[in-house]
Design a protein around this motif. Structure first.
Motif, PDB file in Angstrom:
ATOM      1  N   UNK A  93       0.801  -1.016  -0.107  1.00 26.79           N
ATOM      2  CA  UNK A  93      -0.026  -0.145   0.042  1.00 26.79           C
ATOM      3  C   UNK A  93       0.814   1.295   0.082  1.00 26.79           C
ATOM      4  N   UNK A  94       0.392   2.214  -0.352  1.00 26.26           N
ATOM      5  CA  UNK A  94       0.913   3.864  -0.364  1.00 26.26           C
ATOM      6  C   UNK A  94      -0.311   4.703   0.347  1.00 26.26           C
ATOM      7  N   UNK A  95       0.092   5.485   1.403  1.00 24.58           N
ATOM      8  CA  UNK A  95      -0.602   6.358   1.974  1.00 24.58           C
ATOM      9  C   UNK A  95      -1.948   5.639   2.307  1.00 24.58           C
ATOM     10  N   UNK A  96      -1.887   4.472   2.966  1.00 24.02           N
ATOM     11  CA  UNK A  96      -3.033   3.694   3.180  1.00 24.02           C
ATOM     12  C   UNK A  96      -3.974   2.961   2.138  1.00 24.02           C
ATOM     13  N   UNK A  97      -3.598   2.997   0.733  1.00 23.32           N
ATOM     14  CA  UNK A  97      -4.270   2.715  -0.082  1.00 23.32           C
ATOM     15  C   UNK A  97      -3.537   1.679  -0.661  1.00 23.32           C
ATOM     16  N   UNK A  98      -4.313   0.532  -1.027  1.00 25.64           N
ATOM     17  CA  UNK A  98      -3.733  -0.679  -1.589  1.00 25.64           C
ATOM     18  C   UNK A  98      -3.206  -0.556  -3.100  1.00 25.64           C
ATOM     19  N   UNK A  99      -2.055  -1.098  -3.399  1.00 27.19           N
ATOM     20  CA  UNK A  99      -1.589  -0.967  -4.809  1.00 27.19           C
ATOM     21  C   UNK A  99      -1.280  -2.337  -5.114  1.00 27.19           C
ATOM     22  N   UNK A 100      -1.585  -3.531  -4.610  1.00 25.64           N
ATOM     23  CA  UNK A 100      -1.632  -4.651  -4.746  1.00 25.64           C
ATOM     24  C   UNK A 100      -2.687  -5.089  -5.991  1.00 25.64           C
ATOM     25  N   UNK A 101      -2.351  -5.683  -7.236  1.00 22.37           N
ATOM     26  CA  UNK A 101      -3.119  -5.935  -8.248  1.00 22.37           C
ATOM     27  C   UNK A 101      -4.084  -7.044  -7.868  1.00 22.37           C
ATOM     28  N   UNK A 102      -5.434  -6.951  -8.060  1.00 21.19           N
ATOM     29  CA  UNK A 102      -6.579  -7.956  -7.753  1.00 21.19           C
ATOM     30  C   UNK A 102      -6.858  -7.792  -5.938  1.00 21.19           C
ATOM     31  N   UNK A 103      -6.540  -6.744  -5.468  1.00 17.07           N
ATOM     32  CA  UNK A 103      -6.864  -6.770  -4.299  1.00 17.07           C
ATOM     33  C   UNK A 103      -7.798  -5.626  -4.148  1.00 17.07           C
ATOM     34  N   UNK A 104      -9.070  -5.809  -3.581  1.00 17.86           N
ATOM     35  CA  UNK A 104     -10.253  -4.856  -3.574  1.00 17.86           C
ATOM     36  C   UNK A 104     -10.084  -3.958  -2.367  1.00 17.86           C
TER      37      UNK A 104
END
Length: 515
Positions: free
Chosen positions: A481-492
């Motif tokens: 994640x970056x700034x608490x936002x997921x950046x991992x593909x396929x993760x909702x």
């Protein structure tokens, strides 16, 4: 708009400033800009015209927008954003090679020239009706205004002016609606009920006939639309370029959510307006579907007419400036610098000159291609670009999702798919909404098989540009994640859940309205 273009663009010094605003834009203006480009004058005029004729069924064309944005946000765009590219088609060369990159660029330019030319034609048509000025003269004026402030301010001017224009569009439509129902004997509720009794509020058709032959049928619109809009929001330079100006992945995802909700709400209002106007105009027939909104504007008082015309031109310019800037970006980064400038970065003056060239090209194509159009402009444009969107989307899916795809295989496979779409699929008689899915399937099948036969294995470096490798790398580095936002593909994440929820709520609203 010209003054704003000058003010926001006077500090532009580099190509990155002109094309990406120094990657410094916040989420709110970016989201309004993305929404404003899609809700062009085509929707402003074509939406009510289509709603007048077909009721709420045409809203199905946009029903899958939130779902497509969710898929783009969850799988593809964070990876593409991390590459820090100016043109999305630079990615295609990194992963596949120059042949496929050039092919994808040609497809984008064809698609954009068709779209942007229609976006100029409609306001010219309306002003011609109100003033009697020659339509070709108006086309030239509209494009020149858009050229001037785009040249002055670059992508920053595009985003800021789009945000302002989006507010003007909302003001014009809401003001017109309030006045119209205020001076009529019928209340909104009575008009709504009458439209319902006439079948104008039906929107969900699950029949086999509609699914195969009707662009507004549930299955054709939902599944075909998902692929069509996925290409637009994940792999189209006009959208990705605006999103790439975001200062963080968090702002990018916020922009996605707000733009997806705003554009569908506004498009729903346009189509619903057409259905209600059918009642207010007593079912009057129109030779040209685009005349419905023109008659609506003519019945408004001085002041509101001005606001609606301002909204119309805001819609036109917000689309022209975005595509003008994006086409210039693509031409410079994907054609001029690799093939003409010998990989030397283009200076700001030449970038602006190329923008001017595309502006002039838009004028000529608009005059030649759209004069005499009598059906809803949205339907016409949808059919034109449907033959391009499927192969273009398939090309990116092969690059991002497979290890075997290579330059030669994908280039040949995409070309074969496009010609099958033009010379065979269009003769089947099925609705054009299926074209995107057919194009994706054909491109993926031919591209993958020919890649295997070509025996040109991608290098280890090329494979680092697949979603599979990117996901594996993030997991190994525990950078999820970056700034608490997921950046991992396929993760909702939260943003994707909101978009999925809005997608489902749309169906609930349509069911409640029809019942």
């Amino acid at each position: 708009m010209i003054v704003i273009g000058y003010i926001v663009g006077k500090d532009n010094e580099t190509q990155e400033d002109y094309f990406l605003a120094g990657r410094s834009m916040s989420w709110f203006p970016v989201s309004l800009s993305v929404a404003a480009t899609m809700i062009s004058c085509n929707a402003f005029i074509g939406g009510p015209g289509w709603g007048y004729t077909n009721g709420l069924f045409p809203f199905m064309q946009n029903i899958s927008v939130p779902l497509s944005i969710m898929l783009a946000s969850m799988i593809f765009v964070p990876f593409l954003y991390s590459l820090r590219l100016t043109s999305i088609y630079e990615y295609i060369e990194l992963r596949l090679g120059r042949k496929t990159r050039l092919l994808s660029v040609i497809a984008f330019l064809m698609n954009s020239l068709i779209q942007v030319s229609s976006m100029v034609f409609i306001p010219a048509l309306v002003l011609n009706r109100f003033t009697g000025i020659d339509i070709n003269t108006i086309i030239i004026i509209v494009v020149i205004i858009s050229i001037v402030y785009t040249l002055l301010g670059g992508i920053k001017a595009v985003i800021i002016t789009d945000a302002i224009q989006m507010i003007v569009i909302w003001g014009g439509v809401i003001g017109g609606l309030i006045y119209t129902f205020g001076v009529r004997d019928l209340s909104f509720y009575e008009t709504f009920n009458t439209a319902k009794e006439l079948g104008k509020l039906n929107s969900l058709d699950f029949s086999f006939q509609a699914s195969i032959f009707d662009a507004n049928g549930f299955f054709a619109a939902t599944f075909g639309g998902t692929v069509m809009w996925l290409r637009y929001f994940a792999f189209d330079q006009a959208q990705i370029q605006r999103l790439s100006t975001s200062k963080s992945i968090k702002d990018l995802k916020k922009s996605y959510v707000i733009s997806g909700i705003l554009m569908n709400l506004l498009y729903f209002i346009f189509v619903l307006l057409g259905a209600l106007l059918f009642v207010l105009f007593g079912g009057q027939s129109f030779e040209n579907a685009n005349d419905v909104m023109i008659m609506f504007i003519q019945n408004l008082p001085v002041g509101l007419i001005g606001l609606l015309l301002a909204g119309l031109f805001a819609a036109a310019m917000s689309s022209v400036d975005s595509l003008l800037n994006s086409m210039s970006t693509v031409f410079i980064k994907d054609i001029y610098e690799p093939y003409i400038g010998r990989n030397k970065e283009t200076n700001l003056k030449l970038s602006m000159t190329i923008s001017l060239f595309f502006g002039i090209l838009i004028i000529f194509i608009t005059i030649i291609a759209f004069s005499g159009t009598t059906s809803s402009i949205l339907s016409v444009i949808g059919q034109y670009i449907s033959y391009i969107s499927g192969p273009s989307c398939g090309l990116f899916l092969l690059a991002l999702m497979t290890d075997k795809a290579n330059d030669k295989g994908v280039c040949i496979g995409t070309t074969i798919s496009f010609f099958i779409m033009i010379f065979w699929v269009r003769t089947l008689g099925i609705t054009w909404m299926w074209n995107s899915i057919i194009g994706v399937v054909l491109t993926c099948v031919f591209g993958y098989i020919i890649s295997l036969l070509a025996k040109d294995e991608p290098t280890a470096h090329q494979l680092t540009y697949t979603i599979k490798h990117y996901r594996k790398k993030l997991l190994e580095e525990n950078k999820l994640s970056e700034d608490g936002i997921s950046i991992l593909p396929f993760k909702m994440g939260m943003h994707e859940i909101i978009l999925l929820g809005f997608f489902l709520v749309q169906f609930l609203i349509l069911i409640l309205i029809s019942n």
